[in-house]
Design a protein around this motif. Structure first.
Motif, short mmCIF file in Angstrom:
data_model
loop_
_atom_site.label_atom_id
_atom_site.label_comp_id
_atom_site.label_asym_id
_atom_site.label_seq_id
_atom_site.Cartn_x
_atom_site.Cartn_y
_atom_site.Cartn_z
N HIS A 1 -79.97 60.44 32.48
CA HIS A 1 -78.97 60.97 31.56
C HIS A 1 -78.34 59.83 30.77
O HIS A 1 -78.37 58.67 31.21
CB HIS A 1 -77.86 61.69 32.34
N THR A 2 -77.77 60.16 29.63
CA THR A 2 -76.90 59.24 28.90
C THR A 2 -75.63 60.00 28.57
O THR A 2 -75.69 61.14 28.07
CB THR A 2 -77.57 58.77 27.57
N PHE A 3 -74.48 59.40 28.88
CA PHE A 3 -73.21 60.05 28.53
C PHE A 3 -72.89 59.76 27.08
O PHE A 3 -73.03 58.63 26.61
CB PHE A 3 -72.08 59.56 29.45
N ILE A 4 -72.48 60.82 26.37
CA ILE A 4 -72.16 60.69 24.95
C ILE A 4 -70.70 61.07 24.72
O ILE A 4 -70.08 61.75 25.53
CB ILE A 4 -73.07 61.60 24.09
N ASP A 5 -70.20 60.63 23.56
CA ASP A 5 -68.84 60.99 23.14
C ASP A 5 -68.95 62.26 22.31
O ASP A 5 -69.47 62.25 21.20
CB ASP A 5 -68.26 59.84 22.31
N ALA A 6 -68.46 63.37 22.87
CA ALA A 6 -68.62 64.66 22.20
C ALA A 6 -67.83 64.75 20.90
O ALA A 6 -68.03 65.68 20.11
CB ALA A 6 -68.20 65.79 23.14
N HIS A 7 -66.93 63.79 20.65
CA HIS A 7 -66.16 63.79 19.41
C HIS A 7 -66.85 63.02 18.29
O HIS A 7 -66.35 62.97 17.18
CB HIS A 7 -64.78 63.16 19.64
N ASP A 8 -68.00 62.40 18.59
CA ASP A 8 -68.61 61.49 17.62
C ASP A 8 -70.11 61.81 17.43
O ASP A 8 -70.97 61.07 17.91
CB ASP A 8 -68.42 60.05 18.12
N PRO A 9 -70.42 62.92 16.73
CA PRO A 9 -71.82 63.35 16.58
C PRO A 9 -72.73 62.28 15.97
O PRO A 9 -73.91 62.22 16.31
CB PRO A 9 -71.72 64.56 15.63
N ASP A 10 -72.16 61.41 15.11
CA ASP A 10 -72.99 60.38 14.49
C ASP A 10 -73.55 59.39 15.51
O ASP A 10 -74.52 58.69 15.23
CB ASP A 10 -72.17 59.60 13.44
N SER A 11 -72.93 59.33 16.68
CA SER A 11 -73.38 58.36 17.68
C SER A 11 -74.46 58.93 18.60
O SER A 11 -74.99 58.22 19.45
CB SER A 11 -72.18 57.91 18.53
N TRP A 12 -74.80 60.20 18.45
CA TRP A 12 -75.72 60.83 19.42
C TRP A 12 -77.19 60.44 19.22
O TRP A 12 -77.90 60.21 20.19
CB TRP A 12 -75.59 62.37 19.37
N ALA A 13 -77.64 60.41 17.96
CA ALA A 13 -79.07 60.24 17.69
C ALA A 13 -79.62 58.95 18.29
O ALA A 13 -80.76 58.90 18.75
CB ALA A 13 -79.34 60.30 16.19
N GLN A 14 -78.79 57.89 18.30
CA GLN A 14 -79.28 56.60 18.81
C GLN A 14 -79.62 56.68 20.30
O GLN A 14 -80.33 55.82 20.82
CB GLN A 14 -78.22 55.52 18.58
N HIS A 15 -79.13 57.72 21.00
CA HIS A 15 -79.41 57.85 22.44
C HIS A 15 -80.61 58.75 22.74
O HIS A 15 -80.98 58.93 23.90
CB HIS A 15 -78.18 58.39 23.17
N LEU A 16 -81.20 59.33 21.68
CA LEU A 16 -82.36 60.21 21.89
C LEU A 16 -83.56 59.39 22.37
O LEU A 16 -83.77 58.26 21.90
CB LEU A 16 -82.74 60.91 20.58
N ARG A 17 -84.33 59.98 23.29
CA ARG A 17 -85.56 59.34 23.73
C ARG A 17 -86.68 60.36 23.57
O ARG A 17 -86.43 61.55 23.38
CB ARG A 17 -85.47 58.94 25.21
N ASP A 18 -87.92 59.91 23.71
CA ASP A 18 -89.06 60.84 23.59
C ASP A 18 -88.97 61.95 24.65
O ASP A 18 -89.45 63.05 24.45
CB ASP A 18 -90.39 60.09 23.78
N ASN A 19 -88.34 61.61 25.80
CA ASN A 19 -88.28 62.57 26.90
C ASN A 19 -86.95 63.32 26.98
O ASN A 19 -86.66 63.98 27.97
CB ASN A 19 -88.55 61.86 28.23
N THR A 20 -86.11 63.23 25.93
CA THR A 20 -84.83 63.95 25.95
C THR A 20 -85.09 65.44 25.74
O THR A 20 -85.74 65.83 24.78
CB THR A 20 -83.88 63.42 24.84
N LYS A 21 -84.57 66.26 26.66
CA LYS A 21 -84.86 67.70 26.62
C LYS A 21 -83.64 68.57 26.32
O LYS A 21 -83.78 69.72 25.93
CB LYS A 21 -85.46 68.15 27.97
#
Ligand SMILES: *Cc1c(COP(=O)(O)O)cnc(C)c1O
Length: 385
Positions: A124-144
């Motif tokens: 898992h990677t914890f994300i900041d739910a208030h900052d959508p612009d920061s999410w894509a950088q945490h995507l991986r090929d195996n993110t479901k």
């Protein structure tokens, strides 16, 4: 089910999913205390009538009722909120998969991701739910999947929920949301594009602090996949608990609307009181997520956080002095409950993590119940005096 969108939620809470015609004319749903049912030879395993297979009359009524309230295709009940959450996660994720999750999760879900899933090969990677612009950088090929909570505990924050559902669609992820704190009276995530809605039915849905239950709502296809997993994992809700949950849901709308009003009154009172440092409630204009909550929600919920002046010492004194709020974990019942999250729900978290999230020893969490508003205000006035 055809007219389910036409009627208001108050009506559907009472009538949706109920058997037509009524069984032996019984206005209230009887409890089917039978583990097994007569079955035709050759039926599929998952269709044999059996309590663990979540398909007895007490289950199917609840499934239809919850699907209606959340505006989803299908519903499923489970033996606890954590059974619903863990089984749903293990339906969407397998060994080698990765999930993006809100950094401020319910303690049990947080511990499941960080403590149990690692050994199953799920990261898992914890994300900041208030900052959508920061999410894509945490995507991986195996993110479901992406997993958020409608309102966080105990600072009652509201992340960019609509963005989470959009992000999932754009990147081919399954969007999951724990809607326990809002209940479908205040927020219906499927209307905003979420795939799977999860509940601890223990809280507002049942509303009387007397059972533990879980709920999953989503597309028929996805919920059927979760049901098959649940059938194997064994987290079936007992028929008597089904009956109590069904009874509780009938009053959900009136309870939650009263709790919305009660919590707003308590939040306003506390915010103006000289002995209070800060109040966290999404219905207050001072809350950083107030505008988003107003846009998304039909009500701001019965949960609030606050900090008395004088730190942890003042917190403990106040919890001791109030007479109506009872000091106990859990939430969403008819009685007001008061807790110190750093010592209860967030005790498993490190001190540093708690500080980073703003959950100091002084923070108090209140689950506002159905007592008279004036009695609650009088109690706080006296206890703070
Ligand atoms: C209580 C709770 C759960 C867990 O539910 P149980 O019924 O106790 O298993 C999950 N999420 C939230 C937000 C909760 O408050």
């Amino acid at each position: 089910m055809g007219e389910r969108n036409k009627q208001r939620i108050e009506t559907r809470a009472i009538h949706a999913g109920e058997p037509v015609p009524r069984i032996c004319g019984a206005v209230s749903m009887p409890i089917f205390q039978s583990s097994t049912y007569l079955t035709d030879a050759g039926a599929d395993y998952h269709d044999l009538g059996y309590i663990r297979l979540n398909n007895t009359p007490n289950h199917t009524v609840l499934h239809a009722k919850m699907a209606s309230l959340e505006n989803g295709e299908a519903g499923l009940v489970a033996s606890s909120g954590m059974a619903a959450i863990s089984t749903s996660l293990l339906t969407v994720l397998g060994s080698g998969d990765h999930i993006l999750a809100h950094k401020c999760l319910y303690g049990g879900t947080h511990d499941l991701l960080t403590g149990e899933f690692e050994s199953l090969g799920i990261t898992h990677t914890f994300i900041d739910a208030h900052d959508p612009d920061s999410w894509a950088q945490h995507l991986r090929d195996n993110t479901k999947a992406i997993y958020v909570e409608t309102i966080t505990n105990p600072l009652v924050e509201v992340g960019d929920l609509a963005a989470a559902a959009r992000f999932a669609k754009k990147h081919g992820l399954i969007s999951m949301i724990d809607n326990t704190f809002a209940s479908p009276v205040n927020f219906r995530p499927i209307e905003h594009g979420f795939d799977l809605v999860l509940h601890s039915g223990t809280k507002y849905l049942n509303g009387h602090s007397d059972i533990v239950a879980g709920v999953v709502v989503g597309s028929a296809e996805l919920v059927e996949r979760v049901r098959h997993r649940l059938n194997h994992f064994g987290g079936a809700l007992d028929p008597h608990a089904c009956f109590l949950l069904q009874r509780g849901i009938k009053t959900l709308a009136v309870r939650v609307r009263y709790q919305n009003d009660n919590a707003l009154a308590v939040a306003r009172f506390l915010e103006e009181h000289e002995a209070i440092e800060r109040v966290f409630y999404p219905g207050l204009p001072s809350h950083p997520d107030h505008d988003r909550a107003r846009e998304l929600f039909d009500g701001f919920g019965g949960m609030l956080g606050f900090e008395p002046k004088g730190g942890a010492e003042a917190t403990l004194r106040l919890i001791e002095r109030v007479t109506i709020p009872m000091s106990a974990p859990s939430l969403g019942g008819v009685e007001t409950l008061i807790t110190q999250p750093s010592q209860t729900s967030h005790r498993g978290m490190s001190e540093a993590d708690r500080q980073r999230l703003g959950i100091t020893d002084a923070v108090i969490r209140l689950s506002v119940g159905l007592e008279a508003t004036e009695d609650l205000l009088d109690d706080f006035r006296r206890a703070l005096g």
